[in-house]
Design a protein around this motif. Structure first.
Motif, PDB file in Angstrom:
ATOM      1  N   ARG A 321       0.968  -1.201  -0.140  1.00  0.00           N
ATOM      2  CA  ARG A 321       0.151  -0.014  -0.110  1.00  0.00           C
ATOM      3  C   ARG A 321       0.951   1.028  -0.108  1.00  0.00           C
ATOM      4  O   ARG A 321       2.017   1.217   0.600  1.00  0.00           O
ATOM      5  CB  ARG A 321      -0.989   0.093   1.228  1.00  0.00           C
ATOM      6  CG  ARG A 321      -1.925  -0.795   1.366  1.00  0.00           C
ATOM      7  CD  ARG A 321      -3.263  -0.552   0.401  1.00  0.00           C
ATOM      8  NE  ARG A 321      -3.997  -1.419   0.196  1.00  0.00           N
ATOM      9  CZ  ARG A 321      -5.072  -1.583  -0.718  1.00  0.00           C
ATOM     10  NH1 ARG A 321      -5.061  -0.437  -1.479  1.00  0.00           N
ATOM     11  NH2 ARG A 321      -5.874  -2.515  -0.868  1.00  0.00           N
ATOM     12  N   THR A 325      -1.668   7.623   0.054  1.00  0.00           N
ATOM     13  CA  THR A 325      -2.955   7.916  -0.652  1.00  0.00           C
ATOM     14  C   THR A 325      -3.914   6.536  -0.299  1.00  0.00           C
ATOM     15  O   THR A 325      -4.973   6.604  -0.262  1.00  0.00           O
ATOM     16  CB  THR A 325      -2.960   7.772  -2.144  1.00  0.00           C
ATOM     17  OG1 THR A 325      -2.256   6.457  -2.337  1.00  0.00           O
ATOM     18  CG2 THR A 325      -2.199   8.827  -2.632  1.00  0.00           C
ATOM     19  N   LEU A 327      -3.855   3.833  -1.658  1.00  0.00           N
ATOM     20  CA  LEU A 327      -4.126   2.906  -2.844  1.00  0.00           C
ATOM     21  C   LEU A 327      -2.794   1.854  -2.815  1.00  0.00           C
ATOM     22  O   LEU A 327      -1.721   1.770  -2.297  1.00  0.00           O
ATOM     23  CB  LEU A 327      -3.830   3.943  -4.303  1.00  0.00           C
ATOM     24  CG  LEU A 327      -4.905   5.006  -4.340  1.00  0.00           C
ATOM     25  CD1 LEU A 327      -4.412   5.576  -5.702  1.00  0.00           C
ATOM     26  CD2 LEU A 327      -6.341   4.425  -4.132  1.00  0.00           C
ATOM     27  N   ALA A 381      -6.764  10.618  -5.388  1.00  0.00           N
ATOM     28  CA  ALA A 381      -7.041   8.942  -5.179  1.00  0.00           C
ATOM     29  C   ALA A 381      -8.473   9.063  -4.844  1.00  0.00           C
ATOM     30  O   ALA A 381      -9.033   7.736  -5.123  1.00  0.00           O
ATOM     31  CB  ALA A 381      -6.165   8.772  -4.082  1.00  0.00           C
ATOM     32  N   HIS A 382      -8.973   9.830  -4.320  1.00  0.00           N
ATOM     33  CA  HIS A 382     -10.550   9.619  -3.615  1.00  0.00           C
ATOM     34  C   HIS A 382     -11.369  10.003  -4.880  1.00  0.00           C
ATOM     35  O   HIS A 382     -12.352   9.008  -5.113  1.00  0.00           O
ATOM     36  CB  HIS A 382     -10.677  11.175  -2.870  1.00  0.00           C
ATOM     37  CG  HIS A 382     -12.306  11.253  -2.694  1.00  0.00           C
ATOM     38  ND1 HIS A 382     -12.852  10.338  -1.603  1.00  0.00           N
ATOM     39  CD2 HIS A 382     -12.963  12.210  -3.087  1.00  0.00           C
ATOM     40  CE1 HIS A 382     -14.325  10.913  -1.750  1.00  0.00           C
ATOM     41  NE2 HIS A 382     -14.208  11.891  -2.604  1.00  0.00           N
ATOM     42  N   ARG A 385     -11.285   6.522  -6.694  1.00  0.00           N
ATOM     43  CA  ARG A 385     -12.109   5.365  -6.011  1.00  0.00           C
ATOM     44  C   ARG A 385     -13.606   5.766  -6.209  1.00  0.00           C
ATOM     45  O   ARG A 385     -14.409   4.878  -6.353  1.00  0.00           O
ATOM     46  CB  ARG A 385     -12.041   5.673  -4.522  1.00  0.00           C
ATOM     47  CG  ARG A 385     -10.519   5.204  -3.848  1.00  0.00           C
ATOM     48  CD  ARG A 385     -10.450   4.885  -2.312  1.00  0.00           C
ATOM     49  NE  ARG A 385      -9.207   4.722  -1.808  1.00  0.00           N
ATOM     50  CZ  ARG A 385      -8.536   5.667  -1.500  1.00  0.00           C
ATOM     51  NH1 ARG A 385      -8.906   6.907  -1.301  1.00  0.00           N
ATOM     52  NH2 ARG A 385      -7.086   5.107  -1.034  1.00  0.00           N
ATOM     53  N   ARG A 386     -14.001   6.972  -6.441  1.00  0.00           N
ATOM     54  CA  ARG A 386     -15.307   7.398  -6.692  1.00  0.00           C
ATOM     55  C   ARG A 386     -15.727   7.095  -8.097  1.00  0.00           C
ATOM     56  O   ARG A 386     -17.133   6.486  -8.432  1.00  0.00           O
ATOM     57  CB  ARG A 386     -15.507   8.840  -6.273  1.00  0.00           C
ATOM     58  CG  ARG A 386     -17.051   9.286  -6.305  1.00  0.00           C
ATOM     59  CD  ARG A 386     -17.022  10.644  -6.286  1.00  0.00           C
ATOM     60  NE  ARG A 386     -16.728  11.585  -7.657  1.00  0.00           N
ATOM     61  CZ  ARG A 386     -16.697  12.807  -7.878  1.00  0.00           C
ATOM     62  NH1 ARG A 386     -17.012  13.498  -6.591  1.00  0.00           N
ATOM     63  NH2 ARG A 386     -16.474  13.105  -8.796  1.00  0.00           N
ATOM     64  N   CYS A 388     -14.301   4.808 -10.108  1.00  0.00           N
ATOM     65  CA  CYS A 388     -13.853   3.176 -10.531  1.00  0.00           C
ATOM     66  C   CYS A 388     -14.882   2.358  -9.655  1.00  0.00           C
ATOM     67  O   CYS A 388     -15.659   2.643  -8.629  1.00  0.00           O
ATOM     68  CB  CYS A 388     -12.558   3.174 -10.399  1.00  0.00           C
ATOM     69  SG  CYS A 388     -11.593   4.237 -11.601  1.00  0.00           S
ATOM     70  N   ARG A 389     -15.016   1.124 -10.088  1.00  0.00           N
ATOM     71  CA  ARG A 389     -15.483   0.077  -9.371  1.00  0.00           C
ATOM     72  C   ARG A 389     -14.590  -0.670  -8.346  1.00  0.00           C
ATOM     73  O   ARG A 389     -13.391  -0.467  -8.317  1.00  0.00           O
ATOM     74  CB  ARG A 389     -15.972  -1.126 -10.341  1.00  0.00           C
ATOM     75  CG  ARG A 389     -16.935  -0.696 -11.299  1.00  0.00           C
ATOM     76  CD  ARG A 389     -17.299  -1.750 -12.242  1.00  0.00           C
ATOM     77  NE  ARG A 389     -16.342  -2.927 -12.511  1.00  0.00           N
ATOM     78  CZ  ARG A 389     -16.714  -4.151 -12.124  1.00  0.00           C
ATOM     79  NH1 ARG A 389     -17.900  -4.408 -12.131  1.00  0.00           N
ATOM     80  NH2 ARG A 389     -15.839  -5.276 -11.984  1.00  0.00           N
ATOM     81  N   ALA A 390     -15.193  -1.193  -7.371  1.00  0.00           N
ATOM     82  CA  ALA A 390     -14.737  -1.750  -6.365  1.00  0.00           C
ATOM     83  C   ALA A 390     -13.491  -2.947  -6.599  1.00  0.00           C
ATOM     84  O   ALA A 390     -12.469  -3.073  -6.210  1.00  0.00           O
ATOM     85  CB  ALA A 390     -15.447  -2.251  -5.272  1.00  0.00           C
ATOM     86  N   LEU A 394      -6.414   0.090  -8.180  1.00  0.00           N
ATOM     87  CA  LEU A 394      -5.853   1.376  -8.274  1.00  0.00           C
ATOM     88  C   LEU A 394      -4.713   1.661  -7.646  1.00  0.00           C
ATOM     89  O   LEU A 394      -4.385   0.800  -6.508  1.00  0.00           O
ATOM     90  CB  LEU A 394      -7.031   2.239  -7.507  1.00  0.00           C
ATOM     91  CG  LEU A 394      -8.619   2.147  -7.987  1.00  0.00           C
ATOM     92  CD1 LEU A 394      -9.510   3.168  -7.138  1.00  0.00           C
ATOM     93  CD2 LEU A 394      -8.676   2.380  -9.526  1.00  0.00           C
ATOM     94  N   VAL A 404      -4.949   2.660 -13.112  1.00  0.00           N
ATOM     95  CA  VAL A 404      -5.861   1.945 -12.841  1.00  0.00           C
ATOM     96  C   VAL A 404      -6.099   0.791 -14.032  1.00  0.00           C
ATOM     97  O   VAL A 404      -5.960   1.012 -15.125  1.00  0.00           O
ATOM     98  CB  VAL A 404      -7.238   2.930 -13.252  1.00  0.00           C
ATOM     99  CG1 VAL A 404      -8.486   2.348 -13.080  1.00  0.00           C
ATOM    100  CG2 VAL A 404      -7.363   4.252 -12.388  1.00  0.00           C
TER     101      VAL A 404
END
Length: 494
Positions: A321, A325, A327, A381-382, A385-386, A388-390, A394, A404
């Motif tokens: 990690r 961020t 990510l 980074a936020h 996440r918003r 893209c899919r889980a 990332l 990504v």
């Protein structure tokens, strides 16, 4: 066990079965002097470790016994156990569970070991496993008298009969003979039980085999009670208990002392009965103390193991990690990407890699400071996440570069990359940066290079990097797509 255990391990077992505990303790200390977990590669590791656990338990080295049995169990292929070594290992595990009171799982393991040994076609291993299951069934029948006792004795009789027919002359054959006699007495064949019990007793005495001799004396005590010869029954029961105490077999001690007390009661011998009951209490106290210590150690070891596992998992996760961020970092991408790419391609979908670079990031650091620069990266980074899919991967690749990896896209996978890339670009472009940066002439935007697979990570990255270079040269804040793909002649700008 000659073909499954080193000679030094077998020697400790022989000393224990002969009641020579001081010598056994010294021999065990020598055995584990270089490390209790060290096993020569010639031997099956799980079998040796579990057997050493049984030795440690009998010698009251409880923490070591639990440690060894846990490692031995881990080494065993529990999904597909096969072969004589696996049969021995599972059978000894069953014996240990029987010893510490987990009787249900113990019997299941012993029955499984018999089947594995039978499938392996190893007669010596099968004889061993049949013997252990037979003993377990006899003690169930004796300690829980019920309608099923006869059935348990019958099963035990057949198990012992087969065991002694397979075993070569030695300890296994002798103990199977004594067990066979006890099972015969349990199903009412008293005369045959007496004859075989006397034979087993003679063999046990001649070989200094206290276990066999002790069980044989117990058989003869049971036979004499059936014959209403209580005085002789008391003598045999007393000898059986002495033998059990000599080899410190707690299960035998508790059963034999109870039988001796019952015989003394029938003889109106309160002194003998009281003495036998005291020995019962002593045996049960020892068992309880051992169980309590074992349980306490097991719980502590479990706590430490869980804590260590959590710390190790946290350390592994932290290594993959990006601390700023949150990510995945470069190492994490390189670790996970190949599997994700393979899975996506196998599903018939097109994996996409997006390579992002924050525009004007040097100006942010120069004009607003590095702390503000860090906040910008966190905000990007936020937004990733918003948008893209889980399931998408990332990654902060390095500095102000992000990756990504789109996998299993719900949109048409042939166009998912450009669609998501434009969504990200637009989100960054529309983001209100004033709270982070104040009044700055050039708000951060992103340039994105997009490439499609299936391909290896390095190929996708190289293609996306070329597309990103074009986006930068074309004025930034735009998406460029790798031209080597069919959909590569498109580009979008803000």
């Amino acid at each position: 066990m000659v073909g499954h255990l080193p000679a030094q391990d077998r020697q400790v077992r022989l000393l224990l079965d002969s009641g020579r505990f001081a010598e056994a303790d010294m021999a065990f200390d020598e055995l584990i002097a270089t490390g209790p977990h060290r096993v020569d590669e010639r031997w099956n590791r799980s079998t040796v470790l579990v057997h050493r656990a049984s030795l440690a338990w009998r010698l009251e080295h409880i923490p070591l016994a639990l440690e060894l049995v846990a490692e031995g169990w881990t080494e065993l292929d529990v999904d597909h156990p096969e072969g004589a070594a696996a049969a021995h290992t599972i059978s000894i595990l069953g014996y240990l569970l029987e010893t510490i009171g987990h009787r249900g799982p113990a019997l299941n393991l012993m029955a499984l070991s018999v089947q594995i040994a039978r499938d392996a076609g190893d007669q010596a291993a099968l004889a061993h496993c049949l013997n252990r299951e037979g003993n377990a069934r006899v003690f169930r029948a004796v300690t829980n008298p019920s309608e099923s006792s006869t059935a348990q004795f019958t099963l035990a009789r057949d198990l012992f009969d087969e065991s002694q027919s397979l075993a070569k002359p030695g300890q296994v054959k002798r103990s199977a003979l004594a067990g066979f006699a006890r099972a015969l007495a349990g199903v009412g064949e008293v005369e045959l039980a007496e004859r075989i019990g006397l034979e087993a007793l003679a063999l046990g005495r001649a070989a200094d085999d206290w276990f066999t001799a002790s069980v044989a004396n117990w058989v003869l005590a049971v036979v004499r009670r059936e014959q209403h010869r209580q005085e002789e029954a008391r003598t045999f029961a007393s000898r059986a208990l002495d033998g059990a105490e000599t080899i410190r077999d707690t299960m035998l001690m508790m059963q034999f002392s109870l039988d001796l007390a019952a015989i003394c009661e029938a003889l109106s011998d309160p002194v003998g009965e009281a003495a036998a009951l005291r020995r019962t209490v002593a045996a049960s106290s020892t068992a309880v103390e051992v169980l309590q210590e074992g349980l306490g150690q097991a719980l502590e070891q479990r706590r430490v193991a869980v804590q260590a596992q959590r710390m190790a998992m946290a350390a592994r996760e932290a290594a993959l990690r990006d601390p700023l961020t949150g990510l995945t970092n470069r190492l994490g991408l390189e670790r996970h990407a190949p599997m994700l790419l393979e899975r996506t391609a196998a599903a018939g979908r097109v994996p996409w890699l997006l390579l992002l670079d924050v525009d004007w990031f040097k100006d942010v650091n120069d004009l607003a400071g590095h702390t503000a620069g860090d906040v910008v990266l966190q905000e990007v980074a936020h937004l990733l996440r918003r948008e893209c899919r889980a399931d998408d991967l990332l990654c902060r690749w390095a500095g102000d570069e992000f990756v990504v990896l789109l996998v299993d896209a719900s949109e048409d996978s042939r166009n998912a990359g450009p669609i998501v890339a434009e969504r990200i670009r637009s989100a960054v472009h529309r983001h209100d940066w004033q709270l982070v940066l104040g009044r700055i002439t050039k708000a951060p935007t992103v340039s994105i290079g997009v490439a499609a697979g299936p391909a290896k990570l390095e190929h996708l990255f190289a293609a996306a990097d070329i597309a990103l270079y074009r986006a930068k040269r074309a004025g930034r804040n735009r998406v460029e797509i790798d031209r080597s793909q069919p959909a590569a002649d498109r580009s979008t700008t803000g």
